[in-house]
Scaffold this motif. Structure first.
Motif, PDB file in Angstrom:
ATOM      1  N   ALA A   1     105.860 138.189  13.961  1.00  0.00           N
ATOM      2  CA  ALA A   1     104.949 137.049  13.828  1.00  0.00           C
ATOM      3  C   ALA A   1     103.569 137.392  14.391  1.00  0.00           C
ATOM      4  CB  ALA A   1     105.539 135.828  14.541  1.00  0.00           C
ATOM      5  N   LEU A   2     103.548 138.082  15.532  1.00  0.00           N
ATOM      6  CA  LEU A   2     102.253 138.486  16.106  1.00  0.00           C
ATOM      7  C   LEU A   2     101.563 139.500  15.198  1.00  0.00           C
ATOM      8  CD1 LEU A   2     103.014 138.834  19.936  1.00  0.00           C
ATOM      9  CD2 LEU A   2     101.771 137.000  18.774  1.00  0.00           C
ATOM     10  N   ALA A   3     102.344 140.384  14.595  1.00  0.00           N
ATOM     11  CA  ALA A   3     101.766 141.397  13.706  1.00  0.00           C
ATOM     12  C   ALA A   3     101.115 140.722  12.491  1.00  0.00           C
ATOM     13  CB  ALA A   3     102.846 142.385  13.263  1.00  0.00           C
ATOM     14  N   ARG A   4     101.802 139.729  11.940  1.00  0.00           N
ATOM     15  CA  ARG A   4     101.219 139.008  10.801  1.00  0.00           C
ATOM     16  C   ARG A   4      99.921 138.313  11.208  1.00  0.00           C
ATOM     17  NH1 ARG A   4     106.659 138.237   9.201  1.00  0.00           N
ATOM     18  NH2 ARG A   4     106.877 136.484  10.622  1.00  0.00           N
ATOM     19  N   GLU A   5      99.903 137.795  12.414  1.00  0.00           N
ATOM     20  CA  GLU A   5      98.689 137.132  12.908  1.00  0.00           C
ATOM     21  C   GLU A   5      97.552 138.154  13.037  1.00  0.00           C
ATOM     22  OE1 GLU A   5      97.921 134.105  13.185  1.00  0.00           O
ATOM     23  OE2 GLU A   5      96.038 134.290  14.318  1.00  0.00           O
ATOM     24  N   ALA A   6      97.884 139.361  13.468  1.00  0.00           N
ATOM     25  CA  ALA A   6      96.854 140.404  13.575  1.00  0.00           C
ATOM     26  C   ALA A   6      96.257 140.707  12.199  1.00  0.00           C
ATOM     27  CB  ALA A   6      97.446 141.673  14.203  1.00  0.00           C
ATOM     28  N   VAL A   7      97.111 140.780  11.197  1.00  0.00           N
ATOM     29  CA  VAL A   7      96.617 141.027   9.835  1.00  0.00           C
ATOM     30  C   VAL A   7      95.722 139.862   9.388  1.00  0.00           C
ATOM     31  CG1 VAL A   7      97.289 141.279   7.404  1.00  0.00           C
ATOM     32  CG2 VAL A   7      98.593 142.460   9.204  1.00  0.00           C
ATOM     33  N   ARG A   8      96.189 138.648   9.659  1.00  0.00           N
ATOM     34  CA  ARG A   8      95.440 137.456   9.262  1.00  0.00           C
ATOM     35  C   ARG A   8      94.035 137.470   9.888  1.00  0.00           C
ATOM     36  NH1 ARG A   8      94.035 132.669  10.189  1.00  0.00           N
ATOM     37  NH2 ARG A   8      94.512 132.752  12.404  1.00  0.00           N
ATOM     38  N   ARG A   9      93.949 138.011  11.094  1.00  0.00           N
ATOM     39  CA  ARG A   9      92.656 138.063  11.784  1.00  0.00           C
ATOM     40  C   ARG A   9      91.787 139.231  11.332  1.00  0.00           C
ATOM     41  NH1 ARG A   9      93.852 136.948  18.187  1.00  0.00           N
ATOM     42  NH2 ARG A   9      94.837 134.911  17.981  1.00  0.00           N
ATOM     43  N   GLY A  10      92.350 140.061  10.448  1.00  0.00           N
ATOM     44  CA  GLY A  10      91.561 141.196   9.969  1.00  0.00           C
ATOM     45  C   GLY A  10      91.432 142.328  10.966  1.00  0.00           C
ATOM     46  N   VAL A  11      92.432 142.478  11.839  1.00  0.00           N
ATOM     47  CA  VAL A  11      92.407 143.587  12.806  1.00  0.00           C
ATOM     48  C   VAL A  11      92.428 144.916  12.040  1.00  0.00           C
ATOM     49  CG1 VAL A  11      93.853 144.795  14.497  1.00  0.00           C
ATOM     50  CG2 VAL A  11      93.439 142.332  14.724  1.00  0.00           C
TER      51      VAL A  11
ATOM     52  N   GLU B   1      95.407 150.016  10.906  1.00  0.00           N
ATOM     53  CA  GLU B   1      95.840 151.347  11.339  1.00  0.00           C
ATOM     54  C   GLU B   1      96.503 151.200  12.708  1.00  0.00           C
ATOM     55  OE1 GLU B   1      93.671 155.446  12.887  1.00  0.00           O
ATOM     56  OE2 GLU B   1      92.480 153.872  11.920  1.00  0.00           O
ATOM     57  N   LEU B   2      97.655 151.841  12.907  1.00  0.00           N
ATOM     58  CA  LEU B   2      98.350 151.768  14.196  1.00  0.00           C
ATOM     59  C   LEU B   2      97.960 152.957  15.071  1.00  0.00           C
ATOM     60  CD1 LEU B   2     101.926 150.697  13.031  1.00  0.00           C
ATOM     61  CD2 LEU B   2     100.371 149.362  14.462  1.00  0.00           C
ATOM     62  N   ALA B   3      97.748 152.696  16.363  1.00  0.00           N
ATOM     63  CA  ALA B   3      97.421 153.776  17.304  1.00  0.00           C
ATOM     64  C   ALA B   3      98.090 153.472  18.635  1.00  0.00           C
ATOM     65  CB  ALA B   3      95.907 153.864  17.492  1.00  0.00           C
ATOM     66  N   SER B   4      98.767 154.466  19.192  1.00  0.00           N
ATOM     67  CA  SER B   4      99.437 154.219  20.469  1.00  0.00           C
ATOM     68  C   SER B   4      98.424 154.020  21.599  1.00  0.00           C
ATOM     69  CB  SER B   4     100.352 155.392  20.819  1.00  0.00           C
ATOM     70  OG  SER B   4     100.879 155.195  22.117  1.00  0.00           O
ATOM     71  N   VAL B   5      98.673 153.029  22.454  1.00  0.00           N
ATOM     72  CA  VAL B   5      97.849 152.890  23.674  1.00  0.00           C
ATOM     73  C   VAL B   5      98.482 153.657  24.827  1.00  0.00           C
ATOM     74  CG1 VAL B   5      96.856 150.671  23.061  1.00  0.00           C
ATOM     75  CG2 VAL B   5      98.968 150.737  24.409  1.00  0.00           C
ATOM     76  N   ARG B   6      99.600 154.344  24.551  1.00  0.00           N
ATOM     77  CA  ARG B   6     100.332 155.061  25.612  1.00  0.00           C
ATOM     78  C   ARG B   6     100.660 154.091  26.751  1.00  0.00           C
ATOM     79  NH1 ARG B   6     102.087 159.088  22.664  1.00  0.00           N
ATOM     80  NH2 ARG B   6     100.416 159.716  21.268  1.00  0.00           N
ATOM     81  N   ARG B   7     100.585 154.565  27.964  1.00  0.00           N
ATOM     82  CA  ARG B   7     100.983 153.728  29.101  1.00  0.00           C
ATOM     83  C   ARG B   7      99.757 153.074  29.749  1.00  0.00           C
ATOM     84  NH1 ARG B   7     106.335 154.757  30.670  1.00  0.00           N
ATOM     85  NH2 ARG B   7     107.266 156.372  29.404  1.00  0.00           N
ATOM     86  N   ALA B   8      98.910 152.484  28.932  1.00  0.00           N
ATOM     87  CA  ALA B   8      97.683 151.886  29.468  1.00  0.00           C
ATOM     88  C   ALA B   8      97.991 150.767  30.454  1.00  0.00           C
ATOM     89  CB  ALA B   8      96.817 151.362  28.320  1.00  0.00           C
ATOM     90  N   VAL B   9      98.970 149.938  30.137  1.00  0.00           N
ATOM     91  CA  VAL B   9      99.282 148.819  31.038  1.00  0.00           C
ATOM     92  C   VAL B   9      99.982 149.337  32.291  1.00  0.00           C
ATOM     93  CG1 VAL B   9     100.342 146.550  31.247  1.00  0.00           C
ATOM     94  CG2 VAL B   9      99.455 147.294  29.027  1.00  0.00           C
TER      95      VAL B   9
END
Lengths: 364, 364
Positions: free
Chosen positions: B82-92, B122-130
């Motif tokens: 659901a969050l992924a679809r929202e990201a698409v909707r926002r034009g990420v 496009e997907l990109a890993s943030v690695r262990r940023a958090v």
């Protein structure tokens, strides 16, 4: 042959059917199930040709010797990589792995190790093959579940007998005492964060205990469990403090009837959606369909939630030896709610009830 | 601004630096850190443009409202999708994700949802940023760690005062009482499976408590912790029962000296390998180098083991606000062993000691 050895043989058969030469098991609970190992780092290579290999790091050399005496041991800090190199050395052509467990980074590392080690095997997911095995419990597992349920039963009985569930005490106090009592009675840990919900909060299915005090005339809903040998019990009881009002007796009896219908529907070969429906219909017929907002139950074992799902979105049929919960609820927002939950074993006859605390409405 | 909001802003900065329009956080502890949510299912979309979105399922609607009041809420069974679809909707255009957390199956499902929803980012890993953020604790986190350590201190003090650590009792009994006491004193849970190791078993770094009885003249090694607000304490003390032999005093004093050297080396900017070496050298100089078989310490927080690693294989430097353990040991196989461990906070001055139980050799 040990239980674990029999389980590995069963996986070996599945692997062979799928054309795999070996399976790399990375899910730690699956590793535990297939070996008996309880440490925090371990992986297992199951070969269709027979020579399995268990990998862990140096902290667990002694423990592995005791718990996994019948599998070859490989000690290495980078457990999965070391087993993967061994698979290449053995000339494994097709290697199964757990795509629901291995992370994206884990797969990348595995692919690199395989490529660096020589002729890399083809990787193929085994999906949840071990979880499917785990859904049907053997006698040892059922005995562990019995003991886990007995600890929870006894902890609740002692607290009730000591008057710990009385007005003026807080949800948090009750929850902590329940947890501490289960540990004292032999639980390794609690199965999940204990739910203690009183008054209007009893209408929240997954309420976290807070500083709210128990009061006369309120529902008190307790959802808790103990872990023994890694196996989880799961039980919910709802009691009334002081005096039960008519509306409380009414929804209590309704949920109890639905729960009995759900238990009665637990039979070998029963469709999980139909089992859910058997209980749900009782609640819907009483006009409370919208107040039962979750599935009827779930499998329980090394995880608190595992296969099968017993609910409208579940799929498949029950088999003898499955350990499941039956836990309908009716929640009246802002008012109060009741859930009654047992853990049971599906058998060829009537299901075996493991949580033995009475389901008569208890007025404390 | 809430602590959680400040943490999300810090992640937003990192995401912007890496050219990401948003980050999909799936690791549940990272979600907790960034929102305050403590349930068992949740994910978070952090946007560089500012409108974050928290996703969970219907069981947690009430809890999300209380714990995450300052982030938009999306309730859906399939939270990540659901969050992924929202990201698409926002034009990420470029979406960060946690490749160390998302499974291979999870990534495949995410890619499918994105493709089905329209113009896939496009997907990109943030690695262990958090996780990198989490290594440095803020004041609220340090206060939770203080309380967790205080619970463990008090539980041990009470058991010692009551004579619970006496010959004839078993490792398992002592472990369960320690666990139950921590819960009674306000721990949500124990930090990890408590280690109680006596006699020759004290030479096993990670011994699981068994039915062995405590005996006069034996070491008793206790490694345990309490969890408060999700934060873990970690402490080891080794005592002697009855009477301490010369060899026991000798290795105890050696480990205590090494532990003091390790604590003294905890300074802002110190290389983690050098900190480990400061303690290790003391043990090596006494001819026991081979008997100290693990790293000196680790970060501790929402996980019992987190960044930084303080050991020969660690990397990086200490920063003010890091919470770490210092836990050297000397283990003489078949004979006995000593470990002494504290949890501390790195500061611009001397480190703050959180585990306050005495480190003098205690003879009970």
């Amino acid at each position: 042959m040990s239980r674990a050895a029999a389980r590995r043989d069963a996986l070996r058969v599945v692997a062979g059917e799928r054309g795999l030469d070996a399976v790399l098991v990375t899910n730690l609970l699956n590793v535990r199930y297939l070996t008996g190992f309880t440490g925090s780092n371990g992986a297992l290579l199951v070969s269709t040709s027979g020579a399995d290999l268990f990998g862990t790091d140096g902290r667990y050399t002694t423990q592995a010797g005791t718990q996994v005496p019948d599998v070859g041991l490989l000690v290495d800090r980078a457990t999965v990589s070391a087993l993967a190199r061994e698979a290449v050395r053995r000339g494994v052509g097709r290697l199964g792995y757990e795509s629901h467990d291995l992370t994206v980074d884990g797969l990348a590392a595995l692919e690199k190790v395989l490529a660096d080690a020589g002729t890399a095997p083809e990787l193929a997911s085994v999906r949840r093959a071990v979880e499917a095995q785990r859904a049907v419990k053997d006698d040892d597992e059922i005995e562990s579940l019995r003991r886990a349920c007995a600890v929870a039963d006894q902890a609740l009985a002692e607290l009730a007998a000591e008057g710990a569930l009385r007005p003026g005490r807080t949800e948090l106090q009750v929850g902590r005492e329940l947890d501490a009592r289960m540990l004292t009675l032999g639980a390794e840990s609690v199965s999940f964060e204990t739910i203690v919900a009183t008054g209007a909060s009893s209408a929240i299915p997954h309420h976290r205990p807070d500083a709210t005090e128990l009061r006369d005339g309120d529902f008190l809903k307790l959802d808790f469990g103990a872990t023994v040998d890694g196996y989880h019990s799961d039980m919910t009881r709802t009691v009334v403090l002081g005096h039960a009002a008519d509306w409380q007796r009414e929804i209590y009896e309704l949920v109890a009837a639905a729960q009995a219908a759900g238990r009665a529907a637990l039979a070998v070969g029963a469709d999980v959606v139909a089992v859910d429906a058997a209980a749900r219909q009782v609640i819907a017929d009483a006009g409370h369909g919208e107040h039962f907002s979750h599935g009827l139950g779930h499998g329980v074992g090394l995880e608190i939630h595992e296969a099968p799902v017993i609910g409208p979105l579940g799929a498949g049929r029950l088999a003898a030896g499955m350990a499941v919960t039956v836990e309908p609820g009716v929640y009246l927002p802002g008012h109060g709610g009741v859930r009654i939950e047992d853990t049971l074993i599906v058998t060829d006859d009537a299901p075996e009830l493991l949580t033995l605390t009475s389901k008569e409405l208890l007025v404390l």
